[in-house]
Motif scaffolding. Structure first.
Motif, PDB file in Angstrom:
ATOM      1  N   PHE A  37       0.831  -1.211   0.000  1.00  0.00           N
ATOM      2  CA  PHE A  37       0.000   0.000   0.000  1.00  0.00           C
ATOM      3  C   PHE A  37       0.866   1.262   0.000  1.00  0.00           C
ATOM      4  O   PHE A  37       0.614   2.206  -0.765  1.00  0.00           O
ATOM      5  N   LEU A  38       1.898   1.268   0.849  1.00  0.00           N
ATOM      6  CA  LEU A  38       2.767   2.447   0.927  1.00  0.00           C
ATOM      7  C   LEU A  38       3.518   2.667  -0.377  1.00  0.00           C
ATOM      8  O   LEU A  38       3.663   3.809  -0.849  1.00  0.00           O
ATOM      9  N   LEU A  39       3.988   1.568  -1.009  1.00  0.00           N
ATOM     10  CA  LEU A  39       4.720   1.707  -2.267  1.00  0.00           C
ATOM     11  C   LEU A  39       3.798   2.197  -3.377  1.00  0.00           C
ATOM     12  O   LEU A  39       4.196   3.031  -4.206  1.00  0.00           O
ATOM     13  N   ILE A  40       2.567   1.685  -3.407  1.00  0.00           N
ATOM     14  CA  ILE A  40       1.611   2.144  -4.414  1.00  0.00           C
ATOM     15  C   ILE A  40       1.306   3.624  -4.210  1.00  0.00           C
ATOM     16  O   ILE A  40       1.222   4.401  -5.174  1.00  0.00           O
ATOM     17  N   ARG A  41       1.160   4.020  -2.948  1.00  0.00           N
ATOM     18  CA  ARG A  41       0.891   5.424  -2.664  1.00  0.00           C
ATOM     19  C   ARG A  41       2.065   6.306  -3.074  1.00  0.00           C
ATOM     20  O   ARG A  41       1.877   7.396  -3.643  1.00  0.00           O
ATOM     21  N   GLU A  42       3.295   5.846  -2.794  1.00  0.00           N
ATOM     22  CA  GLU A  42       4.476   6.613  -3.188  1.00  0.00           C
ATOM     23  C   GLU A  42       4.608   6.683  -4.703  1.00  0.00           C
ATOM     24  O   GLU A  42       5.054   7.686  -5.261  1.00  0.00           O
ATOM     25  N   TYR A  43       4.232   5.584  -5.373  1.00  0.00           N
ATOM     26  CA  TYR A  43       4.257   5.581  -6.837  1.00  0.00           C
ATOM     27  C   TYR A  43       3.303   6.638  -7.387  1.00  0.00           C
ATOM     28  O   TYR A  43       3.655   7.424  -8.278  1.00  0.00           O
ATOM     29  N   ALA A  44       2.090   6.638  -6.836  1.00  0.00           N
ATOM     30  CA  ALA A  44       1.101   7.626  -7.268  1.00  0.00           C
ATOM     31  C   ALA A  44       1.581   9.040  -6.960  1.00  0.00           C
ATOM     32  O   ALA A  44       1.355   9.969  -7.742  1.00  0.00           O
ATOM     33  N   SER A  45       2.259   9.202  -5.800  1.00  0.00           N
ATOM     34  CA  SER A  45       2.772  10.525  -5.426  1.00  0.00           C
ATOM     35  C   SER A  45       3.855  10.981  -6.396  1.00  0.00           C
ATOM     36  O   SER A  45       3.880  12.141  -6.816  1.00  0.00           O
ATOM     37  N   ALA A  46       4.769  10.042  -6.770  1.00  0.00           N
ATOM     38  CA  ALA A  46       5.823  10.386  -7.722  1.00  0.00           C
ATOM     39  C   ALA A  46       5.225  10.776  -9.076  1.00  0.00           C
ATOM     40  O   ALA A  46       5.667  11.737  -9.720  1.00  0.00           O
ATOM     41  N   GLN A  47       4.197  10.042  -9.479  1.00  0.00           N
ATOM     42  CA  GLN A  47       3.544  10.361 -10.750  1.00  0.00           C
ATOM     43  C   GLN A  47       2.830  11.707 -10.680  1.00  0.00           C
ATOM     44  O   GLN A  47       2.871  12.492 -11.634  1.00  0.00           O
ATOM     45  N   GLU A  48       2.212  11.990  -9.543  1.00  0.00           N
ATOM     46  CA  GLU A  48       1.507  13.261  -9.381  1.00  0.00           C
ATOM     47  C   GLU A  48       2.477  14.444  -9.417  1.00  0.00           C
ATOM     48  O   GLU A  48       2.206  15.459 -10.057  1.00  0.00           O
ATOM     49  N   VAL A  49       3.631  14.286  -8.731  1.00  0.00           N
ATOM     50  CA  VAL A  49       4.634  15.363  -8.724  1.00  0.00           C
ATOM     51  C   VAL A  49       5.160  15.603 -10.134  1.00  0.00           C
ATOM     52  O   VAL A  49       5.304  16.748 -10.583  1.00  0.00           O
ATOM     53  N   ALA A  50       5.450  14.491 -10.852  1.00  0.00           N
ATOM     54  CA  ALA A  50       5.964  14.621 -12.215  1.00  0.00           C
ATOM     55  C   ALA A  50       4.921  15.259 -13.136  1.00  0.00           C
ATOM     56  O   ALA A  50       5.251  16.103 -13.985  1.00  0.00           O
ATOM     57  N   THR A  51       3.665  14.859 -12.965  1.00  0.00           N
ATOM     58  CA  THR A  51       2.597  15.438 -13.794  1.00  0.00           C
ATOM     59  C   THR A  51       2.444  16.928 -13.522  1.00  0.00           C
ATOM     60  O   THR A  51       2.263  17.731 -14.449  1.00  0.00           O
ATOM     61  N   ARG A  52       2.540  17.295 -12.232  1.00  0.00           N
ATOM     62  CA  ARG A  52       2.435  18.709 -11.871  1.00  0.00           C
ATOM     63  C   ARG A  52       3.598  19.500 -12.482  1.00  0.00           C
ATOM     64  O   ARG A  52       3.406  20.615 -12.997  1.00  0.00           O
ATOM     65  N   ARG A  53       4.787  18.911 -12.426  1.00  0.00           N
ATOM     66  CA  ARG A  53       5.960  19.578 -13.006  1.00  0.00           C
ATOM     67  C   ARG A  53       5.800  19.729 -14.516  1.00  0.00           C
ATOM     68  O   ARG A  53       6.069  20.801 -15.085  1.00  0.00           O
ATOM     69  N   ALA A  54       5.360  18.648 -15.184  1.00  0.00           N
ATOM     70  CA  ALA A  54       5.178  18.706 -16.639  1.00  0.00           C
ATOM     71  C   ALA A  54       4.081  19.690 -17.010  1.00  0.00           C
ATOM     72  O   ALA A  54       4.183  20.411 -18.017  1.00  0.00           O
ATOM     73  N   THR A  55       3.020  19.744 -16.205  1.00  0.00           N
ATOM     74  CA  THR A  55       1.931  20.684 -16.467  1.00  0.00           C
ATOM     75  C   THR A  55       2.418  22.124 -16.367  1.00  0.00           C
ATOM     76  O   THR A  55       2.039  22.989 -17.164  1.00  0.00           O
ATOM     77  N   THR A  56       3.287  22.380 -15.372  1.00  0.00           N
ATOM     78  CA  THR A  56       3.853  23.723 -15.222  1.00  0.00           C
ATOM     79  C   THR A  56       4.666  24.108 -16.444  1.00  0.00           C
ATOM     80  O   THR A  56       4.570  25.238 -16.962  1.00  0.00           O
ATOM     81  N   ILE A  57       5.471  23.151 -16.945  1.00  0.00           N
ATOM     82  CA  ILE A  57       6.274  23.419 -18.148  1.00  0.00           C
ATOM     83  C   ILE A  57       5.366  23.698 -19.331  1.00  0.00           C
ATOM     84  O   ILE A  57       5.587  24.649 -20.108  1.00  0.00           O
ATOM     85  N   ALA A  58       4.315  22.872 -19.478  1.00  0.00           N
ATOM     86  CA  ALA A  58       3.385  23.070 -20.593  1.00  0.00           C
ATOM     87  C   ALA A  58       2.694  24.427 -20.500  1.00  0.00           C
ATOM     88  O   ALA A  58       2.492  25.110 -21.523  1.00  0.00           O
ATOM     89  N   GLN A  59       2.340  24.824 -19.290  1.00  0.00           N
ATOM     90  CA  GLN A  59       1.675  26.127 -19.119  1.00  0.00           C
ATOM     91  C   GLN A  59       2.604  27.281 -19.468  1.00  0.00           C
ATOM     92  O   GLN A  59       2.166  28.287 -20.046  1.00  0.00           O
ATOM     93  N   LEU A  60       3.889  27.150 -19.118  1.00  0.00           N
ATOM     94  CA  LEU A  60       4.858  28.190 -19.482  1.00  0.00           C
ATOM     95  C   LEU A  60       4.972  28.316 -20.999  1.00  0.00           C
ATOM     96  O   LEU A  60       5.018  29.422 -21.557  1.00  0.00           O
ATOM     97  N   ILE A  61       5.021  27.169 -21.671  1.00  0.00           N
ATOM     98  CA  ILE A  61       5.099  27.189 -23.133  1.00  0.00           C
ATOM     99  C   ILE A  61       3.822  27.773 -23.716  1.00  0.00           C
ATOM    100  O   ILE A  61       3.854  28.600 -24.644  1.00  0.00           O
ATOM    101  N   ASP A  62       2.676  27.336 -23.160  1.00  0.00           N
ATOM    102  CA  ASP A  62       1.386  27.858 -23.640  1.00  0.00           C
ATOM    103  C   ASP A  62       1.349  29.388 -23.564  1.00  0.00           C
ATOM    104  O   ASP A  62       0.946  30.072 -24.525  1.00  0.00           O
TER     105      ASP A  62
END
Length: 502
Positions: A37-62
């Motif tokens: 459970f903890l590893l799955i949660r950390e996986y989801a957290s890592a994906q969420e952080v990366a998605t947030r970072r990528a979204t920020t980059i996309a917004q800057l380009i936009d």
């Protein structure tokens, strides 16, 4: 005759080692579930952080692309407004050129800005006071405006300029608007080109890590820019049939994220995409899975390994402790068996007899089934023992115990040594006739035993039987007394016989 009965099922008592194993297994399962459970949660957290970072980059380009496109649109609108002024027709070419293209000077990475008539011929060019002749009626943007009066600003597919200059190999896209008369008649097109180096310059300021890519595609899936380039000739190439691009362009929301494998280099990536305002452009940030999940993966391996070692250690210790408990249980069982067994004959001893008799007595009281007790005594045993010695006497007692046990076959019945040369048999759920039948079999079997060498007569036994039924009012002590009295009567009646208590 023996009364019919249903064998009783004795409940199995819980063994400590089984409880220990069960507890350990539950503990291991709980540990694995918690860690998972903890590893799955950390996986989801890592994906969420990366998605947030990528979204920020996309917004800057936009934001930057929107500002640039807005600037180009203002330039086109100014060019159209100036071209429709009648007072510019009589001024000098220098002043007319300045009036037409005064807003184009601030555009970044601009190419030529052209004013085309309704036949596609060049009327004015931002790079020349005297426009160089040329026809662009075959361009996609010209055709789009010629046949669609409401298209607004049009963004073309990537193209290369038609010239023999140094910039001939540079990719560009164009922004264009229709020039219409007051009645809506098509008069021409105002078009401004943007060098795709603009996107390369924009991408330089953005850090996306290693093995990750930044991409801009149009609504047809044509690649306009990429950092870094996965293929040298990828710009201007359509990827509209690739699964990932199809998935992105078919999303009505225009933004989202998913994990997939790139069709270009077969690398696993986290794709985050965003449509640029209302423009037919989409920014796609493809972060490397190793970049996103590398730290999580190393942590997962470490934690999983440590948890595995801990679980294996716990199970190993459980096995060791369980083995010790099993050995202890076996020793206790052997001790209990020794405590309940007669050393000489191997049948139950007097203590076991008393316990079993009391148990069967109370069970008979509850069920109302008959209970028979048989007392067996070896005839003339004292004389035999005096003549042949104690060793021979012991052998005879062992043989008697074997014969009696062989004729009492039901697991619930009990054969016990009562004392000396006397034995007792408990027959649960057996009436008087059934007990007499078994007693007669025992008597005959003993009588048919081979004679001991030097013996004057065959070995025989006398048997007394007493039976409790639900109709009788005797107590347990009276039942034993009645069986013992019947044995005494068998002895007095000449021995080697069976007597049933009246």
């Amino acid at each position: 005759m023996i009364a019919s009965r249903t064998p009783s099922i004795t409940g199995l008592t819980g063994r400590p080692e089984r409880l220990l194993i069960l507890g350990s297994l539950l503990t291991v399962i709980a540990m694995v579930c918690i860690v998972t459970f903890l590893l799955i949660r950390e996986y989801a957290s890592a994906q969420e952080v990366a998605t947030r970072r990528a979204t920020t980059i996309a917004q800057l380009i936009d934001a930057d692309v929107l500002r640039t496109v807005e600037l180009y649109d203002l330039t086109l609108q100014g060019l159209i407004a100036a071209a429709q002024r009648d007072d510019l027709q009589n001024v000098s070419p220098q002043i007319r050129h300045l009036a037409l293209f005064d807003r184009s000077a601030t555009a970044r990475f601009k190419g030529d800005i052209l004013l085309l008539d309704k036949h596609g011929e060049v009327i004015a060019n931002s790079s020349r006071i005297e426009a160089k002749p040329g026809n662009f009626a075959d361009r996609d943007y010209f055709l789009a405006h010629a046949f669609n009066r409401d298209i607004g600003m049009f963004i073309s597919r990537p193209f290369k300029t038609r010239c023999d200059c140094e910039e001939a190999d540079q990719w560009r896209i164009s922004f264009s608007r229709r020039i219409s008369s007051q009645t809506g008649e098509f008069l021409g097109v105002a078009v401004a080109s943007l060098k795709l180096d603009y996107f390369d310059d924009l991408f330089k300021s953005l850090d996306i890590g290693t093995d990750s890519t930044l991409n801009i595609i149009n609504s047809d899936g044509v690649l306009l820019a990429q950092k870094p380039y996965l293929q040298s000739d990828s710009v201007g190439k359509s990827f509209g049939n690739r699964p990932n691009v199809v998935r992105i362009l078919s999303d009505r929301d225009g933004s989202g994220s998913f994990t997939s494998t790139s069709s270009m280099d077969k690398q696993r990536r986290l794709y985050t995409y965003s449509r640029v305002g209302n423009l037919p452009l989409t920014v796609m940030v493809a972060l490397s899975s190793e970049e996103v999940f590398g730290t999580w993966r190393r942590t997962a391996i470490l934690i999983s390994g440590a948890t595995g070692v801990l679980c294996l250690g716990l199970l190993w210790l459980t096995w060791l402790l369980g083995r010790e408990l099993r050995l202890r249980h076996r020793a206790e069982r052997e001790l209990a068996q020794l405590a309940a067994t007669d050393d000489l004959t191997g049948v139950a001893n007097r203590r076991m007899l008393d316990q079993t008799l009391r148990h069967e007595w109370f069970r008979a009281q509850r069920s109302g089934q008959p209970l028979s007790v048989m007392m067996i005594d070896a005839d003339h045993f004292k004389a035999f023992n005096d003549r042949h010695g104690h060793q021979a006497g012991d052998q005879v007692l062992r043989e008697l115990a074997r014969v009696i046990t062989a004729n009492v076959r039901r697991p619930a019945d009990l054969v016990a040594r009562y004392g000396g040369e006397e034995f007792s048999v408990i027959l649960a759920e057996t009436d008087s006739a059934g007990a007499q039948q078994i007693a007669e079999q025992i008597r005959q079997a003993v009588e048919n035993l081979p004679w001991v060498e030097g013996a004057e007569r065959a070995m025989t036994v006398s048997i007394g039987i007493a039976t409790w039924t639900s109709a009788s009012e005797m107590t347990l002590e009276q039942l034993l007394f009645a069986a013992d009295k019947a044995l005494y009567q068998a002895k007095e009646g000449g021995r080697n016989r069976v007597v049933v208590s009246a």
